[in-house]
Design a protein around this motif. Structure first.
Motif, PDB file in Angstrom:
ATOM      1  N   GLY A 132      61.860  13.823 125.491  1.00  0.00           N
ATOM      2  CA  GLY A 132      60.446  14.032 125.186  1.00  0.00           C
ATOM      3  C   GLY A 132      60.107  15.465 124.826  1.00  0.00           C
ATOM      4  N   ARG A 133      61.070  16.397 125.017  1.00  0.00           N
ATOM      5  CA  ARG A 133      60.790  17.807 124.690  1.00  0.00           C
ATOM      6  C   ARG A 133      60.686  17.943 123.176  1.00  0.00           C
ATOM      7  N   ARG A 134      59.686  18.707 122.728  1.00  0.00           N
ATOM      8  CA  ARG A 134      59.509  18.894 121.272  1.00  0.00           C
ATOM      9  C   ARG A 134      60.353  20.078 120.820  1.00  0.00           C
ATOM     10  N   VAL A 135      61.154  19.855 119.774  1.00  0.00           N
ATOM     11  CA  VAL A 135      62.091  20.895 119.327  1.00  0.00           C
ATOM     12  C   VAL A 135      62.162  20.945 117.800  1.00  0.00           C
ATOM     13  N   LEU A 136      62.633  22.107 117.312  1.00  0.00           N
ATOM     14  CA  LEU A 136      63.066  22.223 115.919  1.00  0.00           C
ATOM     15  C   LEU A 136      64.575  21.974 115.920  1.00  0.00           C
ATOM     16  N   PRO A 137      65.061  20.934 115.237  1.00  0.00           N
ATOM     17  CA  PRO A 137      66.507  20.690 115.169  1.00  0.00           C
ATOM     18  C   PRO A 137      67.099  21.497 114.013  1.00  0.00           C
ATOM     19  N   LEU A 138      67.609  22.690 114.308  1.00  0.00           N
ATOM     20  CA  LEU A 138      68.009  23.659 113.273  1.00  0.00           C
ATOM     21  C   LEU A 138      69.497  23.551 112.936  1.00  0.00           C
ATOM     22  N   GLY A 139      69.901  24.336 111.948  1.00  0.00           N
ATOM     23  CA  GLY A 139      71.322  24.573 111.685  1.00  0.00           C
ATOM     24  C   GLY A 139      71.995  23.599 110.747  1.00  0.00           C
ATOM     25  N   SER A 140      71.299  22.546 110.327  1.00  0.00           N
ATOM     26  CA  SER A 140      71.918  21.555 109.431  1.00  0.00           C
ATOM     27  C   SER A 140      70.804  20.796 108.724  1.00  0.00           C
ATOM     28  N   ALA A 141      71.181  20.074 107.663  1.00  0.00           N
ATOM     29  CA  ALA A 141      70.214  19.180 107.014  1.00  0.00           C
ATOM     30  C   ALA A 141      70.070  17.919 107.864  1.00  0.00           C
ATOM     31  N   GLY A 142      69.293  16.963 107.372  1.00  0.00           N
ATOM     32  CA  GLY A 142      69.184  15.688 108.087  1.00  0.00           C
ATOM     33  C   GLY A 142      67.801  15.397 108.635  1.00  0.00           C
ATOM     34  N   GLY A 143      66.803  16.203 108.222  1.00  0.00           N
ATOM     35  CA  GLY A 143      65.445  15.987 108.742  1.00  0.00           C
ATOM     36  C   GLY A 143      64.729  14.797 108.130  1.00  0.00           C
ATOM     37  N   TRP A 144      65.213  14.323 106.948  1.00  0.00           N
ATOM     38  CA  TRP A 144      64.483  13.260 106.266  1.00  0.00           C
ATOM     39  C   TRP A 144      64.965  11.886 106.750  1.00  0.00           C
ATOM     40  N   GLN A 145      64.894  11.663 108.020  1.00  0.00           N
ATOM     41  CA  GLN A 145      65.257  10.364 108.583  1.00  0.00           C
ATOM     42  C   GLN A 145      64.494  10.182 109.894  1.00  0.00           C
ATOM     43  N   SER A 146      64.485   8.964 110.415  1.00  0.00           N
ATOM     44  CA  SER A 146      63.718   8.692 111.635  1.00  0.00           C
ATOM     45  C   SER A 146      64.233   9.524 112.790  1.00  0.00           C
ATOM     46  N   CYS A 147      65.568   9.636 112.914  1.00  0.00           N
ATOM     47  CA  CYS A 147      66.186  10.385 114.005  1.00  0.00           C
ATOM     48  C   CYS A 147      67.320  11.227 113.453  1.00  0.00           C
ATOM     49  N   LYS A 148      67.518  12.400 114.062  1.00  0.00           N
ATOM     50  CA  LYS A 148      68.608  13.293 113.637  1.00  0.00           C
ATOM     51  C   LYS A 148      69.469  13.607 114.859  1.00  0.00           C
ATOM     52  N   ALA A 149      70.783  13.456 114.723  1.00  0.00           N
ATOM     53  CA  ALA A 149      71.713  13.828 115.798  1.00  0.00           C
ATOM     54  C   ALA A 149      72.249  15.223 115.502  1.00  0.00           C
TER      55      ALA A 149
END
Ligand SMILES: NC(=O)c1ccc[n+]([C@@H]2O[C@H](COP(=O)([O-])OP(=O)(O)OC[C@H]3O[C@@H](n4cnc5c(N)ncnc54)[C@H](OP(=O)(O)O)[C@@H]3O)[C@@H](O)[C@H]2O)c1
Length: 310
Positions: A83-100
């Motif tokens: 539930g923590r809100r974060v910026l998932p940095l360092g790689s592409a992959g933001g244009w999807q429902s979930c990013k690993a």
């Protein structure tokens, strides 16, 4: 789970598709982030075109910046909660429902920033701050900014004004001049007009236009070169006046503590309005064709976001 994906490189409108994708599982040291908003930036589109095919394997989900909440955590991860809100940095992959991604690349976002501002907090605000630090202009100096109506151009104009540096905004149309009416600018000209002697410059265009800027810089000054909107690199032979800056290289070379400190400064810039980004529209992933078409419009005043939960 939906994703916008390129199975081959080419023009984004031709090669991108939106398709269902398998659910993602975190690695032991990784997390899965449920994306709330992801920006469309020029670097995403350039990557789809194949400019970085030597380091981007296919299939490729674009989206270098965005914000989401942690949905699943690997067994070895500590210090981050579901539930923590974060910026998932360092790689592409933001244009999807979930990013690993590896947990170490998650940057926590202060609660007082909106999803829209958080989703645009990284690429342009951080690059602008790093470039300003590298150029280090003094009050009263004259510094030019080309493609000044771009999101990062506007941030640079505000950062310069905040330290009392005089700015010369350069745009390529009268319409773009009007878009800058609310920004703090000392002067605005059209691309191709004669440049006065400059103490420094920020070049997002490259090619002949960037070269003309480099040649207008007084001895001792510098041109921060950070984009190729013209599709052409700067010509060779301009010398040490040109200082390239690529965010990816800087971020991957920085320690997490340095990155956290830089983002803390950027979050403050966003709160104060210096690095706030105008958002023009939000689209669900399934409407990606409309989003890309909107992004390409010359009349666009702000960023287009994907909001995967819509
Ligand atoms: N080096 C880095 O790490 C780094 C980091 C951040 C951004 N950048 C670069 O900074 C640039 C701007 O990014 P952004 O997100 O701020 O873009 P943006 O908000 O999407 O705006 C780009 C604007 O540039 C103008 N433009 C496009 N082609 C142009 C050209 N040939 N000559 C003059 N203006 C042109 C367009 O305005 P009009 O159509 O109205 O003229 C467009 O609205 C991009 O090249 C991006 O890759 C680089």
């Amino acid at each position: 789970m939906l994703r916008i994906v390129a199975h081959r490189f080419g023009a984004p409108a031709d090669v991108l598709v939106c398709e269902p994708a398998p659910l993602l599982e975190p690695t032991p040291s990784g997390v899965v982030v449920r994306m709330r908003a992801s920006a469309i930036n020029p670097s995403d589109l350039v990557s789809v075109s194949g400019a970085y095919s030597f380091r981007i394997p296919l299939p490729f989900v674009p989206g270098f910046e965005g914000v989401g909440v942690i949905d699943a955590i690997g067994a070895e991860v500590s210090g981050l909660g579901i539930g923590r809100r974060v910026l998932p940095l360092g790689s592409a992959g933001g244009w999807q429902s979930c990013k690993a991604l590896p947990a170490a690349w998650c940057m926590e976002v202060p609660d007082d920033l909106s999803d829209e501002q958080a989703a645009t907090a990284y690429v342009n605000p951080l690059t602008a701050r790093l470039m300003l630090r590298a150029l280090a202009p003094s009050p009263g100096m004259l510094v030019a900014v080309n493609a000044a109506n771009s999101a990062i151009g506007r941030i640079l104009l505000r950062l310069l004004d905040a330290i009392k540096v005089r700015s010369l905004a350069i745009v390529r149309s009268k319409q773009a001049m009007e878009l800058l009416a609310d920004e703090p600018i000392c002067n605005v000209i059209l691309a191709g007009e004669v440049l006065p002697p400059l103490d420094g410059g920020f070049d997002a265009i490259g090619g002949d236009h960037g070269a003309a800027m480099a040649q207008a810089i007084r001895p001792g000054g510098a041109l921060m070169h950070y984009g190729m909107l013209s599709g052409r690199p700067l010509p060779p032979g301009l010398g040490s006046v040109v200082k390239p800056l690529w965010l990816r290289n800087r971020v991957h070379a920085a320690s997490r503590a340095e990155l956290r400190a830089a983002m803390t400064e950027v979050f403050d810039d966003i709160r104060s309005g210096l690095a706030a980004t105008t958002i023009e529209a939000c689209y669900p992933l399934s409407a990606y064709r409309a989003a890309l078409a909107h992004n390409a419009q010359a009349s666009r005043r702000g960023k287009i976001l994907f909001t995967p939960q819509l």
